[in-house]
Design an enzyme around this catalytic site. Structure first.
Site, short mmCIF file in Angstrom:
data_model
loop_
_atom_site.label_atom_id
_atom_site.label_comp_id
_atom_site.label_asym_id
_atom_site.label_seq_id
_atom_site.Cartn_x
_atom_site.Cartn_y
_atom_site.Cartn_z
N ASP A 115 -1.69 -5.27 2.95
CA ASP A 115 -0.33 -5.58 2.56
C ASP A 115 -0.30 -6.49 1.32
O ASP A 115 0.47 -6.26 0.38
CB ASP A 115 0.37 -6.26 3.75
CG ASP A 115 1.86 -6.30 3.57
OD1 ASP A 115 2.44 -5.22 3.32
OD2 ASP A 115 2.44 -7.39 3.64
N LYS A 130 0.94 -5.88 -2.71
CA LYS A 130 1.85 -6.76 -3.45
C LYS A 130 1.27 -7.16 -4.81
O LYS A 130 1.97 -7.12 -5.82
CB LYS A 130 2.16 -8.01 -2.63
CG LYS A 130 3.03 -7.71 -1.41
CD LYS A 130 3.24 -8.94 -0.55
CE LYS A 130 4.04 -8.60 0.69
NZ LYS A 130 4.11 -9.69 1.65
#
Ligand code: ADP
Ligand code: ASP
Ligand code: MG
Length: 814
Positions: free
Chosen positions: A677, A681
């Protein structure tokens, strides 16, 4: 003397006829009134329909006849407790005549323009008798006069031309001796010099009233209808349209010529030279000011006075090299159309003379094509010109205003407003007088185009945004509530009218083109139609609302895959779903390209740091000429929570479990703990900083144990956490021995990116990062030593919703 005309919409039911009678009585107390009436609303169309049925041997014309008869007798009964015999007999006689004519049409299979005029004349004959006899029955002094004895025309059936010298004399002679306080005249119908029934063209009752008003040189002509005047545009299509207080004859003519049905275009001719103002009034709201059409129109500050449209247009294009420099082509083209009695509504010609383009009514297109191809048979055979091309399904939209010529840039504004909303312009025409700029567009875009242009030229102060949200779970619910709470503020302070026009979760979806009722959306959604991604897109496209925005609050790859469809329709996309922006670089570039090409914003601020303005800040730095040299960031609220709670006294397993229970991790904690994750980003930030890279290019130094990395289910994974507690305690002990904190850090430095667990020493900006906070440090050319720092809560439904909200407002402010 006053001349008042009441249209079909004002005599459509007994209830509204009673209003008309009230208005007439009031006027008659002051001065004699001449009242021109149309057929009962919708009857002219029904008469024509019955005629066409009979002509095509459809025996059901008798049913249509019965329906027409029923409508009239119902009105008579509702208006008169005890109808007079003369009323019942006369109406019956007219209906008998009408029925015989229909039978005749059925028998001979023919409905000529001459017969059609006779057929249509029954509508006004009936309505005028009913109203006049009702007045008399109620003891009001009134009489009916047959307009066919007053208005004489040529035999140009369906749109006869008036012989003013005879008609004016007949009208003056009649009213010189008439002593009635109320005279009812049927509109629309007239008689030829040879005694045949004629009509003045559809909508022609307005014209009848103008002819009478001009012959008698009255002070004003009043046209009573179902709206409070001539509006800035058709109020049935644009809710924000409003009545124009005063308008010049030329502007009114232009607007009505281009489709403002409220006034029949020829109506202005008879009263123009005599300077008799036309007052448009609303029968349902007699106190409303209405519109005055006259020579003394105040121009106000607005150059555009109104916007109108005509539907069912066909565009004819004649082109070919053989046309260049050779005189006479246009003459032959127009002569052909004139012989066919085809009215040309719009003309444009390329200056190269290579092509000429005309707008006509679609139902005449086939006839036009046959005639024109025949005229140019020789040139077509020799390939000097191409056979005529005909496009249908089109509509003309026109901006009208006497004062437009004194303002620059209006057409530019018109075209760019339409372009921004993906309305393709097929042809453009601008009269040299600059009273009108017209464009030809697809019929399906008309409502959007009128609303867009109305917003542009009449509501410069408010901009309507139409939001379609998919994924109304936790975050979505907050977003809807935030929008509801801020609606008034946005309107008052930012002049943004924000509406949610569609909502969907994985089960159901709902839409409302006027904006959903946000007090009751949950119940509505629960009983909505079955949700589907294609269905959602198709409806958004079909509704075709201006400034539409699609909002994705799912974590679903299939939803992300639909963004190109929306962007291609010039529909903005706002996403907190990270999948699209972290997919392969070609796809990311495609989305960026589509966004530029179709002028559709694509915003995803919440992909990084939830509501924190990370991407917007990065974009602003770059747009203002700065360059990002490196980024250091803690971007995972979940990992921050885990390492802030993990120490020698806790078990790693328990901390992860607690994070999951409190909603700080994804349902599958491996997505957070593996660093994927965070990698997504930093990838998005790197791409926004201008570097082309993919997820595989990001170095991911995982802190998980070997068995944790290999686990193939969530349960297995939790097992490994218990088993490998020592592995995790070792990480903690190493950091603690150096007086450091463990933080999961994302880095981007000179084109390279990495993610991994780091030991952060005291004094470092990351050291004291608490709870689920995120922090991003941008080192740039302008911020070389002291970075620009953005810090704050980086997860949570409320802040994520507010980040989405900010993206929506960003689009609204553009
Ligand atoms: P009537 O039966 O009274 O003659 P019409 O139906 O002929 O009424 O004309 C009134 C209608 O014209 C309105 O109901 C409206 O839908 C339509 N219309 C189109 N453009 C305009 C406009 N610019 N202003 C007002 N009405 C308009
Ligand atoms: N009744 C006629 C029509 O419908 C004339 C009018 O209403 O003005 O066209
Ligand atoms: Mg009308």
């Amino acid at each position: 003397m006053n001349v008042l005309k009441f249209g079909g919409t004002s005599v459509g039911s007994s209830k509204i006829i009673n209003k008309v009678i009230g208005i007439l009585e009031k006027y008659a107390q002051q001065e004699a009134v001449i009242c021109v009436v149309s057929a009962v609303g919708g009857i002219t169309d029904k008469l024509l329909f019955a005629g066409r049925q009979a002509q095509s041997k459809d025996a059901q014309y008798t049913e249509t006849f019965e329906a027409i008869k029923g409508i009239h007798f119902d009105i008579i009964k509702e208006l008169n407790e005890k109808p007079s015999e003369i009323l019942l007999d006369t109406v019956q006689n007219i209906l008998d005549d009408f029925k015989s004519l229909l039978d005749g049409i059925y028998l001979i299979n023919e409905l000529s323009p001459k017969t059609s005029d006779k057929l249509l004349s029954y509508g006004e004959k009936l309505s005028s008798f009913i109203i006049a006899e009702t007045l008399i029955n109620r003891g009001i002094s009134a009489a009916r006069k047959n307009t066919q004895e007053l208005i004489i025309t040529n035999s140009n059936f369906t749109k006869a031309e008036v012989d003013y010298s005879i008609s004016n004399q007949l009208i003056r002679d009649y009213f010189k001796t008439s002593e009635e306080s109320i005279t009812i005249l049927p509109g629309f119908i007239a008689r030829s010099r040879h005694g045949e029934d004629t009509t003045l063209g559809r909508g022609g009752s307005d014209f009848t009233a103008a002819i009478v008003a001009a012959a008698l040189q009255v002070k004003t002509l009043e046209i009573w209808t179902d709206v409070s005047g001539m509006f800035t545009t058709n109020p049935k299509l644009v809710k924000q349209a409003y009545p124009i207080k005063s308008i010049s004859y030329q502007e009114a003519m232009e607007l009505s010529h281009f489709g403002a049905k409220v006034l029949y275009p020829p109506t202005v001719q008879p009263v123009l030279d005599l300077n008799i103002p036309i007052h448009i009034k609303n029968t349902m709201d007699p106190e409303a000011e209405g519109t005055i059409i006259s020579n003394e129109a105040t121009n106000g500050s607005k150059p555009v006075k109104g916007i109108s449209n005509i539907g069912n247009i066909a565009l004819l294009t004649l082109q070919g090299s053989g046309m260049i420099g050779i005189p006479g082509f246009s003459k032959r083209l127009f002569e052909t159309l004139s012989q066919e009695k085809i009215n040309v509504i719009l003309i444009t010609q390329a200056s190269s003379e290579h092509s000429i383009c005309l707008g006509i009514e679609a139902h005449e297109a086939e006839r036009a094509k046959i005639a024109i191809d025949h005229t140019f048979e020789y040139e077509i055979a020799w390939h000097k010109i191409e056979p005529l091309t005909v496009e249908t399904g089109l509509s003309i939209v026109a901006l009208v205003g006497d004062n437009m010529k004194n303002h620059q840039g209006l057409s530019g504004k018109m075209f760019s407003a339409l372009g921004r909303n993906n309305v393709n312009i097929r042809a453009i025409a601008q009269g040299a007088s600059e009273k009108n700029i017209s464009v030809v567009i697809a019929e399906r875009d008309v409502k959007k185009a009128l609303n867009t242009l109305h917003e542009q030229f009449f509501e410069t102060k408010t901009k309507q945004l139409n939001v379609f949200i998919t994924g109304v779970g936790n975050v979505g619910e907050r977003l809807v509530e935030q929008i509801k709470a801020q609606k008034k503020y946005l309107k008052d302070n930012l002049k943004i009218n924000l509406r949610i026009a569609g909502l969907s979760n994985s089960r159901t979806m709902i839409f409302d083109e006027d904006g959903l009722d946000l007090n009751n959306w949950k119940n509505q959604l629960a009983s909505g139609e079955k949700a589907s991604l294609n269905g959602f897109f198709d409806t958004v496209k079909k509704l075709n609302l201006r400034n539409s925005i699609f909002v994705d609050i799912t974590a679903n790859a299939d939803v992300a895959a639909t963004y190109p469809d929306y962007l291609r329709e010039s529909i903005g996309v706002v996403a907190c779903n990270k999948i699209a922006c972290s997919s392969d670089i070609e796809h990311y570039n495609l989305l960026k390209r589509l966004s530029l090409k179709y002028n559709a914003p694509f915003l995803f601020e919440t992909n990084v740091g939830a509501g924190l303005p990370v991407i917007d800040t990065l974009n602003n730095l770059i747009a203002s000429g700065d360059k990002i040299t490196s980024i250091q960031a803690v971007l995972s609220g979940s990992l921050n929570f885990v390492f802030n709670h993990f120490n020698a006294e806790t078990r790693f397993y328990d901390v992860v479990k607690q994070a999951a229970a409190e909603g700080y991790t994804e349902p599958d904690p491996r997505i957070d703990l593996s660093g994927v994750d965070v990698a997504r980003k930093i990838l998005i930030l790197a791409r926004e900083a201008g570097v082309e890279m993919n997820l595989e290019d990001i170095e991911n130094k995982s802190f998980l144990s070997a068995s944790g990395l290999k686990s193939d289910s969530v349960e297995d994974f939790y097992e490994t956490l218990i088993k490998d507690e020592a592995h995790y305690q070792k990480l903690y002990a190493s950091a603690a021995s150096k007086n450091c904190q463990l933080k999961y850090v994302a880095k981007f430095d000179h084109g390279k990116a990495s993610v991994g667990l780091e030991e952060i020493p005291q004094g470092h900006p990351f050291y004291n990062l608490e709870g689920k906070d995120n922090i991003v440090m941008f080192y740039t050319i302008r911020y070389p030593e002291q970075p620009m720092i953005i810090k704050g809560a980086g997860a949570g439904a409320d802040v994520t919703a507010s980040g989405l909200f900010a993206d929506i407002i960003r689009i609204g402010n553009n």
